[in-house]
Write a protein that holds these residues in place. Sequence first.
Motif, PDB file in Angstrom:
ATOM      1  N   MET A   1       0.652  -1.239  -0.062  1.00 45.85           N
ATOM      2  CA  MET A   1      -0.028  -0.152   0.025  1.00 45.85           C
ATOM      3  C   MET A   1       0.881   1.203   0.153  1.00 45.85           C
ATOM      4  SD  MET A   1      -3.203  -0.063  -0.034  1.00 45.85           S
ATOM      5  CE  MET A   1      -4.757   0.916   0.252  1.00 45.85           C
ATOM      6  N   ALA A   2       1.919   1.244   0.588  1.00 42.47           N
ATOM      7  CA  ALA A   2       2.775   2.342   0.600  1.00 42.47           C
ATOM      8  C   ALA A   2       3.315   2.580  -0.600  1.00 42.47           C
ATOM      9  CB  ALA A   2       3.910   2.226   1.556  1.00 42.47           C
ATOM     10  N   GLY A   3       3.602   1.601  -1.359  1.00 47.30           N
ATOM     11  CA  GLY A   3       4.229   1.774  -2.775  1.00 47.30           C
ATOM     12  C   GLY A   3       3.309   2.485  -3.727  1.00 47.30           C
ATOM     13  N   ALA A   4       2.130   2.142  -3.290  1.00 47.50           N
ATOM     14  CA  ALA A   4       0.956   2.825  -4.166  1.00 47.50           C
ATOM     15  C   ALA A   4       0.837   4.350  -3.794  1.00 47.50           C
ATOM     16  CB  ALA A   4      -0.516   2.200  -3.943  1.00 47.50           C
ATOM     17  N   ALA A   5       0.925   4.676  -2.649  1.00 47.45           N
ATOM     18  CA  ALA A   5       0.832   5.962  -2.084  1.00 47.45           C
ATOM     19  C   ALA A   5       2.059   6.802  -2.723  1.00 47.45           C
ATOM     20  CB  ALA A   5       0.821   6.170  -0.755  1.00 47.45           C
ATOM     21  N   ALA A   6       3.189   6.339  -2.766  1.00 37.70           N
ATOM     22  CA  ALA A   6       4.565   6.867  -3.494  1.00 37.70           C
ATOM     23  C   ALA A   6       4.200   7.027  -4.641  1.00 37.70           C
ATOM     24  CB  ALA A   6       5.499   6.080  -2.957  1.00 37.70           C
ATOM     25  N   GLU A   7       3.919   6.154  -5.480  1.00 37.12           N
ATOM     26  CA  GLU A   7       3.354   6.373  -7.006  1.00 37.12           C
ATOM     27  C   GLU A   7       2.463   7.379  -7.087  1.00 37.12           C
ATOM     28  OE1 GLU A   7       3.938   5.628 -10.834  1.00 37.12           O
ATOM     29  OE2 GLU A   7       5.201   4.512  -9.296  1.00 37.12           O
ATOM     30  N   GLN A   8       1.227   7.318  -6.477  1.00 39.68           N
ATOM     31  CA  GLN A   8       0.505   8.518  -6.569  1.00 39.68           C
ATOM     32  C   GLN A   8       1.083   9.895  -6.362  1.00 39.68           C
ATOM     33  OE1 GLN A   8      -2.758   7.668  -3.931  1.00 39.68           O
ATOM     34  NE2 GLN A   8      -3.810   6.377  -5.349  1.00 39.68           N
ATOM     35  N   ARG A   9       1.734   9.930  -5.335  1.00 43.69           N
ATOM     36  CA  ARG A   9       2.480  11.487  -4.998  1.00 43.69           C
ATOM     37  C   ARG A   9       3.684  11.498  -6.391  1.00 43.69           C
ATOM     38  NH1 ARG A   9       2.931   9.050   0.015  1.00 43.69           N
ATOM     39  NH2 ARG A   9       5.094   8.321  -0.312  1.00 43.69           N
ATOM     40  N   ARG A  10       4.298  10.452  -6.941  1.00 41.22           N
ATOM     41  CA  ARG A  10       5.130  10.888  -8.097  1.00 41.22           C
ATOM     42  C   ARG A  10       4.236  11.537  -9.276  1.00 41.22           C
ATOM     43  NH1 ARG A  10       6.753   8.970 -12.571  1.00 41.22           N
ATOM     44  NH2 ARG A  10       5.102   7.212 -12.525  1.00 41.22           N
ATOM     45  N   LEU A  11       3.103  10.527  -9.601  1.00 42.56           N
ATOM     46  CA  LEU A  11       2.259  11.106 -10.673  1.00 42.56           C
ATOM     47  C   LEU A  11       1.703  12.274 -10.330  1.00 42.56           C
ATOM     48  CD1 LEU A  11       0.737  10.398 -13.117  1.00 42.56           C
ATOM     49  CD2 LEU A  11      -0.944   9.383 -11.941  1.00 42.56           C
ATOM     50  N   ALA A  12       1.274  12.651  -9.199  1.00 45.32           N
ATOM     51  CA  ALA A  12       0.915  14.225  -8.923  1.00 45.32           C
ATOM     52  C   ALA A  12       1.935  15.276  -9.230  1.00 45.32           C
ATOM     53  CB  ALA A  12       0.332  14.312  -7.419  1.00 45.32           C
ATOM     54  N   SER A  13       3.095  14.918  -8.893  1.00 45.24           N
ATOM     55  CA  SER A  13       4.270  16.051  -9.108  1.00 45.24           C
ATOM     56  C   SER A  13       4.506  16.165 -10.465  1.00 45.24           C
ATOM     57  CB  SER A  13       5.564  15.757  -8.114  1.00 45.24           C
ATOM     58  OG  SER A  13       5.971  14.351  -8.904  1.00 45.24           O
ATOM     59  N   VAL A  14       4.340  14.900 -11.352  1.00 44.85           N
ATOM     60  CA  VAL A  14       4.727  15.107 -12.599  1.00 44.85           C
ATOM     61  C   VAL A  14       3.454  15.934 -13.354  1.00 44.85           C
ATOM     62  CG1 VAL A  14       4.550  13.888 -15.061  1.00 44.85           C
ATOM     63  CG2 VAL A  14       5.799  12.797 -12.903  1.00 44.85           C
ATOM     64  N   VAL A  15       2.278  15.792 -12.805  1.00 44.69           N
ATOM     65  CA  VAL A  15       1.208  16.373 -13.495  1.00 44.69           C
ATOM     66  C   VAL A  15       1.294  17.925 -12.995  1.00 44.69           C
ATOM     67  CG1 VAL A  15      -1.294  16.841 -13.645  1.00 44.69           C
ATOM     68  CG2 VAL A  15      -0.472  14.307 -13.537  1.00 44.69           C
ATOM     69  N   GLU A  16       1.658  18.167 -11.977  1.00 52.96           N
ATOM     70  CA  GLU A  16       1.747  19.434 -11.592  1.00 52.96           C
ATOM     71  C   GLU A  16       2.940  20.265 -12.398  1.00 52.96           C
ATOM     72  OE1 GLU A  16       2.676  19.342  -7.412  1.00 52.96           O
ATOM     73  OE2 GLU A  16       0.592  18.728  -6.778  1.00 52.96           O
ATOM     74  N   SER A  17       3.802  19.487 -12.851  1.00 51.79           N
ATOM     75  CA  SER A  17       4.995  20.264 -13.753  1.00 51.79           C
ATOM     76  C   SER A  17       4.491  20.524 -14.774  1.00 51.79           C
ATOM     77  CB  SER A  17       5.902  19.297 -13.815  1.00 51.79           C
ATOM     78  OG  SER A  17       5.776  18.044 -14.507  1.00 51.79           O
ATOM     79  N   TRP A  18       3.353  20.124 -15.209  1.00 50.19           N
ATOM     80  CA  TRP A  18       2.639  20.639 -16.591  1.00 50.19           C
ATOM     81  C   TRP A  18       1.915  21.806 -16.620  1.00 50.19           C
ATOM     82  CZ3 TRP A  18      -0.117  15.063 -17.531  1.00 50.19           C
ATOM     83  CH2 TRP A  18       0.826  14.269 -17.939  1.00 50.19           C
ATOM     84  N   GLN A  19       1.832  22.581 -15.231  1.00 47.55           N
ATOM     85  CA  GLN A  19       1.138  23.752 -15.105  1.00 47.55           C
ATOM     86  C   GLN A  19       1.592  24.700 -16.021  1.00 47.55           C
ATOM     87  OE1 GLN A  19       0.656  24.873 -11.051  1.00 47.55           O
ATOM     88  NE2 GLN A  19      -0.550  26.583 -11.413  1.00 47.55           N
ATOM     89  N   GLY A  20       0.564  25.311 -16.824  1.00 46.98           N
ATOM     90  CA  GLY A  20       0.818  26.506 -17.613  1.00 46.98           C
ATOM     91  C   GLY A  20       1.528  26.000 -19.012  1.00 46.98           C
ATOM     92  N   ARG A  21       1.668  24.551 -19.118  1.00 45.10           N
ATOM     93  CA  ARG A  21       1.842  24.311 -20.404  1.00 45.10           C
ATOM     94  C   ARG A  21       0.559  23.602 -21.193  1.00 45.10           C
ATOM     95  NH1 ARG A  21       7.385  20.616 -18.834  1.00 45.10           N
ATOM     96  NH2 ARG A  21       8.563  22.468 -18.146  1.00 45.10           N
ATOM     97  N   PRO A  22       0.903  23.908 -22.673  1.00 43.54           N
ATOM     98  CA  PRO A  22      -0.315  22.875 -23.159  1.00 43.54           C
ATOM     99  C   PRO A  22      -0.212  21.493 -23.305  1.00 43.54           C
ATOM    100  CG  PRO A  22       1.097  24.188 -24.811  1.00 43.54           C
ATOM    101  CD  PRO A  22       1.585  24.518 -23.443  1.00 43.54           C
TER     102      PRO A  22
END
Length: 57
Positions: A1-22
């Motif tokens: 379960m901890a691995g899934a939470a870490a993966e979700q945080r990683r995915l969230a940070s990737v998506v946040e890095s797209w802010q302002g980009r088409p």
Amino acid sequence: MAGAAAEQRRLASVVESWQGRPVLVIGDAMLDEWRFAESDRLCREAPAPVLTLRRRI
């Protein structure tokens, strides 16, 4: 379960890095997850079960 939470945080940070980009999505964008639930009845508006969520992976 901890691995899934870490993966979700990683995915969230990737998506946040797209802010302002088409971003262009061709086809379907889908995030899969397992849901464990119980159903005691059907929905009045459609032939679909009304679920009580017990666990999500």
